[in-house]
Design a protein around this motif. Structure first.
Motif, PDB file in Angstrom:
ATOM      1  N   VAL A  35      -9.743   9.331   1.763  1.00 45.23           N
ATOM      2  CA  VAL A  35      -8.501   8.659   2.165  1.00 45.23           C
ATOM      3  C   VAL A  35      -8.709   7.141   2.189  1.00 45.23           C
ATOM      4  O   VAL A  35      -7.804   6.380   1.825  1.00 45.23           O
ATOM      5  N   GLN A  36      -9.907   6.697   2.574  1.00 41.61           N
ATOM      6  CA  GLN A  36     -10.200   5.258   2.525  1.00 41.61           C
ATOM      7  C   GLN A  36     -10.064   4.731   1.096  1.00 41.61           C
ATOM      8  O   GLN A  36      -9.569   3.618   0.874  1.00 41.61           O
ATOM      9  N   GLY A  37     -10.514   5.513   0.123  1.00 35.94           N
ATOM     10  CA  GLY A  37     -10.393   5.104  -1.277  1.00 35.94           C
ATOM     11  C   GLY A  37      -8.940   4.912  -1.678  1.00 35.94           C
ATOM     12  O   GLY A  37      -8.566   3.917  -2.313  1.00 35.94           O
ATOM     13  N   ILE A  38      -8.097   5.870  -1.293  1.00 36.05           N
ATOM     14  CA  ILE A  38      -6.663   5.785  -1.577  1.00 36.05           C
ATOM     15  C   ILE A  38      -6.073   4.550  -0.892  1.00 36.05           C
ATOM     16  O   ILE A  38      -5.253   3.820  -1.465  1.00 36.05           O
ATOM     17  N   ALA A  39      -6.524   4.314   0.334  1.00 33.88           N
ATOM     18  CA  ALA A  39      -5.988   3.215   1.145  1.00 33.88           C
ATOM     19  C   ALA A  39      -6.297   1.854   0.540  1.00 33.88           C
ATOM     20  O   ALA A  39      -5.415   0.991   0.429  1.00 33.88           O
ATOM     21  N   VAL A  40      -7.539   1.633   0.146  1.00 32.62           N
ATOM     22  CA  VAL A  40      -7.903   0.318  -0.392  1.00 32.62           C
ATOM     23  C   VAL A  40      -7.276   0.127  -1.779  1.00 32.62           C
ATOM     24  O   VAL A  40      -6.909  -0.987  -2.165  1.00 32.62           O
ATOM     25  N   ALA A  41      -7.093   1.239  -2.512  1.00 32.49           N
ATOM     26  CA  ALA A  41      -6.414   1.163  -3.810  1.00 32.49           C
ATOM     27  C   ALA A  41      -4.955   0.731  -3.617  1.00 32.49           C
ATOM     28  O   ALA A  41      -4.443  -0.120  -4.357  1.00 32.49           O
ATOM     29  N   GLU A  42      -4.291   1.300  -2.626  1.00 35.14           N
ATOM     30  CA  GLU A  42      -2.900   0.925  -2.338  1.00 35.14           C
ATOM     31  C   GLU A  42      -2.792  -0.557  -1.989  1.00 35.14           C
ATOM     32  O   GLU A  42      -1.904  -1.264  -2.457  1.00 35.14           O
ATOM     33  N   ARG A  43      -3.726  -1.034  -1.174  1.00 36.05           N
ATOM     34  CA  ARG A  43      -3.693  -2.451  -0.761  1.00 36.05           C
ATOM     35  C   ARG A  43      -3.904  -3.361  -1.971  1.00 36.05           C
ATOM     36  O   ARG A  43      -3.228  -4.372  -2.146  1.00 36.05           O
ATOM     37  N   ALA A  44      -4.846  -2.971  -2.846  1.00 31.45           N
ATOM     38  CA  ALA A  44      -5.117  -3.774  -4.050  1.00 31.45           C
ATOM     39  C   ALA A  44      -3.911  -3.759  -4.990  1.00 31.45           C
ATOM     40  O   ALA A  44      -3.575  -4.782  -5.602  1.00 31.45           O
ATOM     41  N   TYR A  45      -3.257  -2.603  -5.103  1.00 35.85           N
ATOM     42  CA  TYR A  45      -2.074  -2.488  -5.961  1.00 35.85           C
ATOM     43  C   TYR A  45      -0.961  -3.407  -5.464  1.00 35.85           C
ATOM     44  O   TYR A  45      -0.356  -4.148  -6.249  1.00 35.85           O
ATOM     45  N   GLN A  46      -0.697  -3.365  -4.163  1.00 36.64           N
ATOM     46  CA  GLN A  46       0.370  -4.207  -3.619  1.00 36.64           C
ATOM     47  C   GLN A  46       0.097  -5.687  -3.874  1.00 36.64           C
ATOM     48  O   GLN A  46       0.999  -6.447  -4.231  1.00 36.64           O
ATOM     49  N   LYS A  47      -1.149  -6.076  -3.707  1.00 34.61           N
ATOM     50  CA  LYS A  47      -1.500  -7.486  -3.907  1.00 34.61           C
ATOM     51  C   LYS A  47      -1.350  -7.880  -5.381  1.00 34.61           C
ATOM     52  O   LYS A  47      -0.860  -8.962  -5.704  1.00 34.61           O
TER      53      LYS A  47
END
Length: 596
Positions: A302-314
């Motif tokens: 879930v951490q992997g999904i989370a940091v991917a989402e943050r990078a995508y938004q940025k």
């Protein structure tokens, strides 16, 4: 850049793919339907967007520090953790009996993603505490549960996992920390543990260390390891804190990423012995620790999904703002934001599709966990447990490897500015790297997938999954839309590749282990890609139905487009992985060792 929790996508996955309303019919979860999920997620988003997310960049610049054995966390962390604890977030999916809220993992996992997107370093403290709570719930005595669980679930105390030693990394048979029995039934522990996440900090009143050690005279290897509860401060009979225990932080690591999370070297027993209490039975410590590990492995995915989402938004925000070059199609005769360029769109779509696919896979796995633990029918529980266990190495292994690809693309979208720390894109890339390593490397997840999850039953469980995927292909064909037919074709090719590999693994694991394990990580990536792609195919079918009914047109149209992209650009990687696994052993194992 502010973080916005992707609530709509989370709720879509819960409702239509994880079938939250079915979860809400399980005993203990009657009040945990969609309305509850939405209310909880909205509150979770508020805290994390406003309080926790703004501390992420600060933690990277100003990490935890150690002075005279005392660790001081990043400014703001202590106050944020207090708000987190007071909001009841630590107890979200823990039992009501000990002060938790007893919500299903299906909801808890989504809240975990929001917390980790906001601040990966901060989120590690609750993540490890969750694992320690799980271990005590399973193996702790009634007295230990009563004394420790309410305070851990409330967030007053935090927990750690102490496995690794300087000479014992993934091979825990080499653990040397020793435990000496005392006349009063306690033990004294002596030894050094390394890589202890939040092993020392200033955010809670006490830290409950769960420690692997050997009792004198125990068998050699993993069969002689026991689990001990060793609090930072001893706990009096009335629950108040007593004397400082003989466990001390002697250093913290300087790391590539997750810098705000203090990674401690802990010394047990330098001043007469750290007082510990046996958890469960002697010599069964590894079994209990795996409860923590399995809890943590899913959470790291879930951490992997989370940091991917943050990078995508940025990356999306930057691509909208950054003006450079005219669009290649001549639609504008002046320089335009780079989001107009096809290759930038390709990168953003790759980031989005991978993140949404893994989110859906994790949500479906969480629902299976809930059914495995709470469904009244034993056969249904067993089926869901088998499915969840197959998914854990995929959620952990594939989602974290995916996060490296996504955060790397995030830097690429930023171009030269991405390489500059002040932009912030690089932090996500650096933070993501640890996710493929801790709680069992990608290779360890892959070994688990090959040995325990595929070869052990001759591939039967994997083949059963393939039959479920085949049913989705039939639904796609029946739908008849251009997108559904294209997805059916991609899914079929990927499933067939998976079936071929499962047969290869089942036939080779014992007879030719070097051949089977040479392709293990490729097999994990193939299986993870397929399972995430399967969920995206199911999402496509739902979104087309919702579009036909005129529901939430913009969101559903984007979901169809993202699913189609996943099929054309990501599922198409699977057949190539099949070739590498089935025919690739010689290239891996043929080189003479001295030739490297």
């Amino acid at each position: 850049m502010t973080y916005k929790a992707p609530l709509k996508d989370m709720l879509f996955g819960m409702q239509h793919l994880a079938n939250l309303e079915q979860v809400a019919q399980l005993p203990a979860f009657e009040d945990a339907g969609l309305d509850t999920a939405q209310a909880v997620l909205e509150e979770c988003a508020k805290l994390n967007e406003d309080v926790v997310a703004p501390l992420n960049w600060e933690g990277d610049k100003n990490p935890s520090s150690l002075k005279d054995g005392v660790v001081t966390t990043t400014p703001g962390f202590k106050q944020a953790f207090k708000q987190y604890a007071e909001g009841g977030w630590q107890g979200l999916q823990h039992p009501v009996d000990f002060g938790g809220q007893g919500l299903p993992k299906t909801i808890g996992a989504a809240c975990g993603e929001i917390l980790n997107s906001a601040n990966l370093s901060f989120a590690l403290c609750p993540l490890l505490t969750d694992g320690a709570i799980e271990a005590l719930l399973t193996a702790g005595s009634d007295e230990q549960k009563a004394q420790y669980l309410p305070r851990m679930i409330s967030g007053e105390w935090t927990g750690t996992m102490n496995l690794t030693e300087p000479q014992a990394g993934s091979d825990l048979s080499l653990v040397r920390t020793r435990a000496e029995p005392q006349p009063d039934g306690s033990y004294k522990l002596f030894g050094t543990k390394i890589f202890i996440t939040y092993g020392e900090h200033d955010m809670a009143d006490n830290i409950v260390h769960l420690v692997l050690a050997r009792v004198q005279g125990a068998p050699e290897g993993v069969k002689g390891i026991s689990l001990f509860l060793v609090p930072k401060f001893l706990v009096n009979a009335d629950g108040s804190l007593g004397a400082r225990n003989d466990v001390h932080c002697v250093s913290i690591e300087h790391k590539m990423g997750i810098k705000a999370s203090p990674t401690a070297v802990l010394q047990f027993g330098d001043h007469g012995g750290a007082i510990g209490h046996l958890v469960g039975q002697e010599n069964r410590g590894l079994e209990y620790m795996f409860i923590m590990m399995n809890s943590a492995r899913y959470a790291v995915g879930v951490q992997g999904i989370a940091v991917a989402e943050r990078a995508y938004q940025k990356a999306v925000q930057y691509a909208r703002d950054r003006v450079q070059s005219r669009p290649v199609d001549g639609s504008l005769n002046t320089a335009a934001p780079i989001i107009h360029h096809p290759d930038v769109k390709r990168m953003l779509m790759t980031m989005r599709a991978l993140t949404e696919g893994c989110r859906a896979m994790a949500s479906v796995a969480a629902a299976a966990y809930d059914a495995a633990h709470h469904h009244p029918d034993a056969e249904t529980r067993a089926q869901n447990q088998a499915f969840y266990e197959f998914m854990v190495p995929l959620v952990k292994g594939y989602s974290t490897e995916m996060s490296l690809e996504v955060t790397s693309l995030g830097v690429q979208v930023h171009g030269g500015m991405g390489f500059i720390e002040e932009t912030g894109a690089a932090q996500y890339y650096r933070d993501a790297k640890i996710l493929t390593i801790y709680e069992g490397t990608t290779a360890i997840q892959a070994n688990d997938l090959v040995g325990r999850k595929t070869a052990r039953d001759g591939g039967q469980g994997a083949q059963a999954l393939a039959r479920q995927i085949e049913a989705t292909e039939a639904e796609l064909r029946a739908s008849g839309s251009t997108h559904a037919l294209a997805m059916a074709q991609r899914l079929q090719a990927a499933r067939q590749a998976f079936v071929d590999v499962v047969e290869f693994i089942a036939a080779s694991a014992k007879a030719r282990p070097n051949a089977a394990y040479a392709g293990s990580v490729n097999y994990l990536m193939l299986a993870g890609n397929l399972m995430a792609g399967w969920q995206m195919a199911r999402a496509l079918l739902v979104a087309e139905r919702e579009l036909a009914a005129g529901h939430d047109v913009a969101f559903m149209q984007a979901k169809v487009t993202t699913a189609r992209f996943y099929g054309d650009h990501i599922l198409t990687r699977v057949p190539g992985l099949r070739e590498a696994i089935v025919h690739g052993e010689a290239g891996v194992n043929a080189m003479a060792l001295e030739a490297f």
